[in-house]
Structure formats: C-alpha cells, structure tokens
Scaffold this motif. Structure first.
Motif, short mmCIF file in Angstrom:
data_model
loop_
_atom_site.label_atom_id
_atom_site.label_comp_id
_atom_site.label_asym_id
_atom_site.label_seq_id
_atom_site.Cartn_x
_atom_site.Cartn_y
_atom_site.Cartn_z
N TYR A 27 0.82 -1.22 0.00
CA TYR A 27 0.00 0.00 0.00
C TYR A 27 0.85 1.27 0.00
O TYR A 27 0.49 2.27 -0.63
CB TYR A 27 -0.91 -0.01 1.24
N ALA A 28 1.97 1.25 0.70
CA ALA A 28 2.81 2.45 0.84
C ALA A 28 3.38 2.88 -0.51
O ALA A 28 3.52 2.08 -1.44
CB ALA A 28 3.94 2.16 1.82
N ASP A 29 3.71 4.15 -0.58
CA ASP A 29 4.34 4.72 -1.78
C ASP A 29 5.85 4.47 -1.66
O ASP A 29 6.54 5.15 -0.91
CB ASP A 29 4.04 6.22 -1.86
N THR A 30 6.35 3.48 -2.40
CA THR A 30 7.75 3.06 -2.26
C THR A 30 8.44 2.99 -3.62
O THR A 30 8.92 1.92 -4.04
CB THR A 30 7.84 1.69 -1.56
N PRO A 31 8.54 4.09 -4.33
CA PRO A 31 9.16 4.04 -5.67
C PRO A 31 10.62 3.62 -5.65
O PRO A 31 11.10 3.02 -6.62
CB PRO A 31 9.01 5.49 -6.16
N ASN A 32 11.31 3.89 -4.56
CA ASN A 32 12.74 3.58 -4.52
C ASN A 32 13.01 2.10 -4.22
O ASN A 32 13.87 1.47 -4.84
CB ASN A 32 13.43 4.48 -3.49
N MET A 33 12.25 1.53 -3.27
CA MET A 33 12.38 0.10 -3.05
C MET A 33 11.90 -0.68 -4.27
O MET A 33 12.47 -1.72 -4.63
CB MET A 33 11.63 -0.31 -1.78
N ASP A 34 10.85 -0.16 -4.93
CA ASP A 34 10.40 -0.79 -6.17
C ASP A 34 11.49 -0.75 -7.24
O ASP A 34 11.66 -1.70 -8.01
CB ASP A 34 9.15 -0.08 -6.70
N ARG A 35 12.24 0.34 -7.25
CA ARG A 35 13.33 0.45 -8.23
C ARG A 35 14.42 -0.59 -7.96
O ARG A 35 14.97 -1.18 -8.91
CB ARG A 35 13.92 1.86 -8.18
N ILE A 306 7.35 2.99 6.64
CA ILE A 306 7.85 2.33 5.44
C ILE A 306 8.23 3.36 4.38
O ILE A 306 9.27 3.24 3.71
CB ILE A 306 6.79 1.34 4.89
N GLU A 307 7.42 4.39 4.26
CA GLU A 307 7.74 5.45 3.29
C GLU A 307 8.99 6.22 3.73
O GLU A 307 9.76 6.70 2.88
CB GLU A 307 6.54 6.36 3.11
N GLY A 308 9.22 6.32 5.04
CA GLY A 308 10.46 6.91 5.53
C GLY A 308 11.67 6.07 5.14
O GLY A 308 12.71 6.60 4.73
N VAL A 309 11.55 4.76 5.28
CA VAL A 309 12.62 3.86 4.86
C VAL A 309 12.87 4.01 3.37
O VAL A 309 14.02 4.03 2.90
CB VAL A 309 12.28 2.40 5.22
N ASP A 310 11.79 4.13 2.60
CA ASP A 310 11.94 4.29 1.15
C ASP A 310 12.71 5.56 0.81
O ASP A 310 13.48 5.59 -0.15
CB ASP A 310 10.56 4.33 0.49
N GLY A 311 12.51 6.62 1.61
CA GLY A 311 13.27 7.84 1.39
C GLY A 311 14.76 7.63 1.58
O GLY A 311 15.58 8.19 0.83
N ILE A 312 15.14 6.81 2.58
CA ILE A 312 16.56 6.48 2.77
C ILE A 312 17.10 5.78 1.53
O ILE A 312 18.17 6.12 1.02
CB ILE A 312 16.73 5.58 4.01
N VAL A 313 16.35 4.80 1.04
CA VAL A 313 16.77 4.06 -0.15
C VAL A 313 16.93 4.99 -1.34
O VAL A 313 17.90 4.90 -2.10
CB VAL A 313 15.77 2.93 -0.47
N GLY A 314 16.00 5.93 -1.50
CA GLY A 314 16.08 6.86 -2.62
C GLY A 314 17.32 7.72 -2.60
O GLY A 314 17.99 7.90 -3.63
N THR A 315 17.64 8.26 -1.43
CA THR A 315 18.85 9.09 -1.31
C THR A 315 20.10 8.27 -1.63
O THR A 315 21.01 8.75 -2.30
CB THR A 315 18.95 9.68 0.11
#
Length: 391
Positions: A27-35, A306-315
C-alpha cells in the motif's frame, strides 16, 4: 565493490482489509524500493528457524551472516556490549523494559514510550536495592541489568503479552527468584516516584515496574572483517544492533536525530550511510520505526514508517553506484502486534535481474532467488562464501 543494506525492522506484514487487502508494503508509496526490485532480483529470506523465538536479535544475526546456533546466548549481552558493559564469565545480562502493569495485566510494554531521562531517574531509585544486581539505564524503555553469578532463566518478551495477564509469563528457572525480587523492588520504588506522579498528572502512562527478559552470557561472534575480508559499519539507534556490531568488530556510526522510534531522522541516516561508505566496504542501515508501528497496531504509522525507509533508499540510490539491498528482519503484523518467523522479502540491486516489478511480500515470493536461509544472505549479496570460522 561496495554494499549498503537498508533494513526496515518489522516492515513485512499481512494483507489488511482496511488497505484493500494489501500489506503495508504493497500500500505504501515506495518508488525507490520498487526500483531496487525492478533493477535487481528478489527472493524470500528465512531469518528465524523454528527453534528460536522470532526476535530482532536472532533475525539480525542471521542477516549479518551469523548462525545463531553457534553464537547466540540472549539479547541482554548484545545490548551490554553496545552500552560498554564488560561481562565477567559468570555474569548474565538481561534486557529489561520499563512497563505498565496494572491489575495484573501487561497494559503497555514500553510505559508510554517513556523518555530516557525519566527512565534513568526511575532506575536510579533501584540501585543497591537488590544485592548482586546492577541496573543500567539505556534508551527510553530499553534498559539492562547484570546479575553476578547467575545461571539463567526462561523469560517472555513483554511485547508478546500486551493485554494479557502477566502471572503465566513470569520468569522461570534458576534466576527466577532473584528476577522476581527485582520486579518487586521496582514496583515499590516506582509507586510514588516523582517521575510517575508527573506522568500521571500529564495524562501519560506510568512505569509501574520492570520486566526482565532474554538474558545470556557474553557470546563469541567472529569478526566481520575476518569472515568476509570487508570492513563494515552499523547505523542504528537500537542498542541491540550496535551491540552485535561491536562484537563483530564493525564500526558503530552514531547519527544525531536517530531515535529508534517513529520520529527518527531518516534523512540523516541516509546522509551518514553515504559518508560511511566512502571509507568502508559495507554499511548496514537499520531502521526501527516500522517495528514500533507494528507493535502499536497502527496501520497509518507503519505505512508512514515504510515510506520513511523508502526515502533512505532513494537518497542512497541517487548518490551511490554500488550494490544496494533492502529487506526487513522479520514481520511485525499489525493484527498480532508482535513478531512472527515468516520469511521476509528481500531485493538486491547490483547483480542479477529477474523482472520483478515492485518490492513486496507477494512479489518477492516469485523472485529468482527463491527461498534463502538467513545466514546465507551475505554470501548471496557478496557473491562469495565466508572465510573459515574460528570455533
């Protein structure tokens, strides 16, 4: 080659009706983990064998390539290492929580997320009350006690019995009488303590007693560098993870603003990971927030974490061209508010690709890596087996 692992503690979950039958990860917005999944390959990791309780201690040891059967003695001694406490051969270190128990029921396993300062004041009132026991304040509700000349005890994690009567879950075994005296001493010392009076006046939960659990002796953990020929670093606000790192000879990287709770500074963790990877070969970024949200039973907070974790992955993806992996250590389902030992989804970007479109529990189950045993994860990540371990 350099490697960064981003681990969202307790991030995996079950499908939830209010999320339309999706898990929080789906459900979460996780574009970076998806990448990471889309540009890499996925699988499931069994981090906890059936013989162990599904704790973050066993799970993270497994992810870091260690077989808990050869090096795990309990959570307490791992946290002792992080706190700089040197254990004698006959010492047992027990983790203890500041908890709220009323009318014989575990009302809250963290006393309303009591602050470190409040906890230290409460624990100071215990010093010297029980001969042979040292009490050490830690972070928030997470603290430590050292029992000299101990023999061990069977204990239950307090987060597993929220809403239940405590009597069936009290310590059992050789150290049980002493641990019970410690709990009784805490109940008496905390009853009219100024910290609790102030918390009650402010509408907050009081810390009514302590709850000891997961004791053990000093473990023997092979050095990370000796096992892999790589330098490693740990970023975590949790004593447990930093204790594992210290025993493994990894660099413990302190990050201002990292709290081990929902208000942690995700951006700072990403920045410090990028700085550390300049001098190290491997950095392990541990984020506690999803697990805390799972224990709270809060769908909204878990999605946000989870979206906070995704932000780490994105950076990290924006500024690092080495291998990146993302995974949880264990599930902490909203429905249960505690850990399970189900396999967790992982994704690795920097090697094989399998066409997985998104990162989630269900997507990873169809990944090319299949089902992998926890201690084999780093062999898969590094593309090599560890050097022979010392007995």
């Amino acid at each position: 080659m350099k490697y960064i692992v981003v681990l969202g503690d307790g991030m995996a979950d079950e499908p939830i009706e209010e999320l339309g039958g999706k898990t929080p990860l789906e459900y979460a917005d996780t574009p970076n983990m998806d990448r990471v999944a889309r540009e890499g390959a996925c699988g499931l990791l069994r981090t906890v064998k059936d013989v162990y309780e599904p704790g973050s201690d066993v799970a993270n040891l497994s992810v870091l390539g260690y077989d808990p059967g050869t090096c795990y003695t309990g959570r307490g001694p791992l946290e002792a290492a992080s706190m700089g406490i040197d254990l004698a051969p006959t010492d047992y270190a027990y983790r203890f929580n500041l908890v709220t128990v009323r009318r014989g029921v575990m009302e809250d396993f963290n006393a309303g997320h009591i602050t470190s300062q409040e906890g230290a004041a409460l624990i100071a009132s215990l010093q010297g009350k029980v001969p042979g026991v040292e009490f050490h304040p830690g972070i928030s509700y997470r603290n430590l006690m050292v029992v000299h000349g101990a023999k061990g005890s069977v204990t239950t994690p307090p987060h597993d019995i929220v809403g239940q009567e405590t009597a069936p879950h009290l310590p059992d075994g050789p150290d049980a009488p002493l641990l019970s005296r410690c709990m009784e001493a805490a109940t008496a010392a905390f009853a009219d303590h100024p910290v609790n009076r102030a918390r009650i006046a402010a509408g907050k939960l009081p810390a009514t007693t302590i709850w000891p659990w997961s004791g053990g002796k000093r473990p023997s953990i092979p050095a990370f560098h000796e096992r892999w020929g790589l330098s490693g670093g740990m970023i975590s606000a949790v004593d447990l993870l930093n204790g594992i790192a210290r025993y493994a000879g990894m660099e413990v990287i302190q990050v201002p603003g990292a709290t081990g709770f929902l208000d942690t500074d995700y951006a700072a963790k990403a920045r410090y990971a990028l700085e550390a990877i300049e001098r190290l070969d491997f950095v392990y970024v541990h984020v506690e927030a999803p697990d805390e949200a799972g224990h709270m039973g809060s769908v909204e907070e878990k999605v946000r974490a989870i979206e906070g974790v995704d932000g780490i992955v994105g950076t990290i993806l924006d500024h690092f061209d080495g291998t990146v992996a993302v995974l949880p250590d264990h599930p902490t389902p909203i429905r249960l508010k505690t850990h399970t030992r189900d396999p967790v989804p992982f994704a690795i970007r920097g090697g094989a690709r399998d066409g997985t479109a998104v990162y989630s529990e269900r997507a990873a189950a169809n990944g090319a890596f299949g089902l992998v045993e926890g201690p084999d994860f780093l062999s898969l990540l590094f593309g090599k087996k560890p050097f022979e371990q010392k007995e």
